[in-house]
Write a protein that holds these residues in place. Structure first.
Motif, PDB file in Angstrom:
ATOM      1  N   LEU A 149      42.119  58.407  37.093  1.00 14.83           N
ATOM      2  CA  LEU A 149      42.253  58.366  38.542  1.00 14.83           C
ATOM      3  C   LEU A 149      42.520  56.925  38.947  1.00 14.83           C
ATOM      4  CD1 LEU A 149      39.139  60.470  39.595  1.00 14.83           C
ATOM      5  CD2 LEU A 149      41.523  61.197  39.799  1.00 14.83           C
ATOM      6  N   SER A 150      43.384  56.750  39.926  1.00 16.85           N
ATOM      7  CA  SER A 150      43.619  55.441  40.511  1.00 16.85           C
ATOM      8  C   SER A 150      43.390  55.582  42.013  1.00 16.85           C
ATOM      9  CB  SER A 150      45.054  54.994  40.216  1.00 16.85           C
ATOM     10  OG  SER A 150      45.331  53.783  40.877  1.00 16.85           O
ATOM     11  N   PHE A 151      42.430  54.843  42.535  1.00 22.85           N
ATOM     12  CA  PHE A 151      42.071  54.906  43.948  1.00 22.85           C
ATOM     13  C   PHE A 151      42.603  53.683  44.683  1.00 22.85           C
ATOM     14  CE2 PHE A 151      38.529  57.106  41.797  1.00 22.85           C
ATOM     15  CZ  PHE A 151      38.561  58.318  42.454  1.00 22.85           C
ATOM     16  N   ASP A 152      43.341  53.904  45.747  1.00 26.95           N
ATOM     17  CA  ASP A 152      43.800  52.829  46.622  1.00 26.95           C
ATOM     18  C   ASP A 152      42.872  52.819  47.833  1.00 26.95           C
ATOM     19  OD1 ASP A 152      45.198  50.897  47.991  1.00 26.95           O
ATOM     20  OD2 ASP A 152      46.957  52.143  48.380  1.00 26.95           O
ATOM     21  N   LEU A 153      42.084  51.748  47.972  1.00 27.66           N
ATOM     22  CA  LEU A 153      41.034  51.699  48.991  1.00 27.66           C
ATOM     23  C   LEU A 153      41.303  50.623  50.029  1.00 27.66           C
ATOM     24  CD1 LEU A 153      37.900  51.840  46.647  1.00 27.66           C
ATOM     25  CD2 LEU A 153      39.083  53.752  47.744  1.00 27.66           C
ATOM     26  N   LEU A 154      40.929  50.938  51.255  1.00 32.33           N
ATOM     27  CA  LEU A 154      40.880  49.961  52.329  1.00 32.33           C
ATOM     28  C   LEU A 154      39.413  49.719  52.639  1.00 32.33           C
ATOM     29  CD1 LEU A 154      42.328  48.284  54.535  1.00 32.33           C
ATOM     30  CD2 LEU A 154      42.166  50.296  56.004  1.00 32.33           C
ATOM     31  N   VAL A 174      35.218  43.222  55.769  1.00 33.63           N
ATOM     32  CA  VAL A 174      35.063  42.333  54.614  1.00 33.63           C
ATOM     33  C   VAL A 174      35.886  41.085  54.882  1.00 33.63           C
ATOM     34  CG1 VAL A 174      35.576  42.069  52.158  1.00 33.63           C
ATOM     35  CG2 VAL A 174      34.608  44.205  53.005  1.00 33.63           C
ATOM     36  N   ARG A 175      35.238  39.913  54.765  1.00 32.05           N
ATOM     37  CA  ARG A 175      35.917  38.658  55.111  1.00 32.05           C
ATOM     38  C   ARG A 175      36.054  37.690  53.939  1.00 32.05           C
ATOM     39  NH1 ARG A 175      32.766  39.775  59.641  1.00 32.05           N
ATOM     40  NH2 ARG A 175      33.981  40.095  61.543  1.00 32.05           N
ATOM     41  N   ARG A 224      33.413  42.100  46.528  1.00 33.73           N
ATOM     42  CA  ARG A 224      32.713  42.464  45.286  1.00 33.73           C
ATOM     43  C   ARG A 224      31.426  43.224  45.585  1.00 33.73           C
ATOM     44  NH1 ARG A 224      34.522  37.357  43.797  1.00 33.73           N
ATOM     45  NH2 ARG A 224      32.497  36.402  44.273  1.00 33.73           N
ATOM     46  N   SER A 225      30.749  42.861  46.671  1.00 34.53           N
ATOM     47  CA  SER A 225      29.491  43.526  47.010  1.00 34.53           C
ATOM     48  C   SER A 225      29.714  44.965  47.465  1.00 34.53           C
ATOM     49  CB  SER A 225      28.737  42.739  48.088  1.00 34.53           C
ATOM     50  OG  SER A 225      29.348  42.887  49.344  1.00 34.53           O
ATOM     51  N   VAL A 226      30.945  45.305  47.852  1.00 30.86           N
ATOM     52  CA  VAL A 226      31.296  46.681  48.209  1.00 30.86           C
ATOM     53  C   VAL A 226      31.801  47.442  46.984  1.00 30.86           C
ATOM     54  CG1 VAL A 226      32.899  48.104  49.555  1.00 30.86           C
ATOM     55  CG2 VAL A 226      31.808  46.121  50.620  1.00 30.86           C
ATOM     56  N   VAL A 227      32.664  46.800  46.208  1.00 34.99           N
ATOM     57  CA  VAL A 227      33.346  47.468  45.096  1.00 34.99           C
ATOM     58  C   VAL A 227      32.419  47.692  43.897  1.00 34.99           C
ATOM     59  CG1 VAL A 227      35.205  47.204  43.398  1.00 34.99           C
ATOM     60  CG2 VAL A 227      35.624  46.692  45.814  1.00 34.99           C
ATOM     61  N   ARG A 228      31.624  46.692  43.545  1.00 33.76           N
ATOM     62  CA  ARG A 228      30.778  46.807  42.342  1.00 33.76           C
ATOM     63  C   ARG A 228      29.814  47.988  42.370  1.00 33.76           C
ATOM     64  NH1 ARG A 228      29.534  40.486  40.955  1.00 33.76           N
ATOM     65  NH2 ARG A 228      31.462  40.091  39.820  1.00 33.76           N
ATOM     66  N   ASP A 254      43.144  39.898  44.682  1.00 23.43           N
ATOM     67  CA  ASP A 254      43.235  38.709  45.536  1.00 23.43           C
ATOM     68  C   ASP A 254      43.222  39.045  47.031  1.00 23.43           C
ATOM     69  OD1 ASP A 254      45.663  39.990  45.219  1.00 23.43           O
ATOM     70  OD2 ASP A 254      46.850  38.166  45.399  1.00 23.43           O
ATOM     71  N   LEU A 255      43.140  40.310  47.388  1.00 25.91           N
ATOM     72  CA  LEU A 255      43.114  40.710  48.797  1.00 25.91           C
ATOM     73  C   LEU A 255      41.707  41.135  49.180  1.00 25.91           C
ATOM     74  CD1 LEU A 255      46.380  42.861  48.925  1.00 25.91           C
ATOM     75  CD2 LEU A 255      46.094  40.482  49.592  1.00 25.91           C
ATOM     76  N   TYR A 256      41.218  40.649  50.306  1.00 30.47           N
ATOM     77  CA  TYR A 256      39.846  40.946  50.732  1.00 30.47           C
ATOM     78  C   TYR A 256      39.625  42.419  51.031  1.00 30.47           C
ATOM     79  CZ  TYR A 256      39.487  35.898  51.781  1.00 30.47           C
ATOM     80  OH  TYR A 256      39.481  34.538  51.716  1.00 30.47           O
ATOM     81  N   ARG A 257      40.549  43.019  51.774  1.00 30.74           N
ATOM     82  CA  ARG A 257      40.271  44.338  52.350  1.00 30.74           C
ATOM     83  C   ARG A 257      40.942  45.476  51.609  1.00 30.74           C
ATOM     84  NH1 ARG A 257      41.148  45.437  57.963  1.00 30.74           N
ATOM     85  NH2 ARG A 257      39.510  46.957  57.600  1.00 30.74           N
TER      86      ARG A 257
END
Length: 105
Positions: A13-18, A22-23, A29-33, A54-57
């Motif tokens: 599976l490949s998930f594209d997330l917004l 997040v700034r 990282r604190s959201v994704v991990r 390299d993109l925050y959001r």
């Protein structure tokens, strides 16, 4: 060569997330991990951030699982997809699923 005495199925599976509010990459990282850790803990899959580092959001997460039973593998991938879609801190923009059976090259 003849038939293999076993069956192996690989699903990805490949998930594209917004991401929400997040700034920084640290906040990202604190959201994704925790999402990656929950996928690994609950479903024993391999999971990692695989794009948009390299993109925050934005984030792209990859998940992979292996099973000898195609139905079981489909169930695992379905559960992983539901888990990510249900997370309120991210919006699931797209998901791509690939399924490799024993007769694929």
């Amino acid at each position: 060569m003849g038939e293999h005495p076993y069956r192996m199925y690989v699903g990805t599976l490949s998930f594209d997330l917004l991401l929400g509010d997040v700034r920084s990459l640290k906040e990202k990282r604190s959201v994704v991990r925790p999402i990656i850790a929950e996928l690994q803990r609950k479903y024993a899959v391999s999971a990692a951030e695989v794009g948009e580092q390299d993109l925050y959001r934005r984030a792209t997460l990859g998940v992979a699982a292996v099973s000898g039973d195609a139905g079981h593998l489909t169930d695992i991938l379905d559960r992983c997809e539901r888990l990510v879609a249900a997370r309120p801190e991210v919006e699931l923009l797209a998901v791509r699923r690939r399924f490799h059976g024993e007769h694929d090259d």
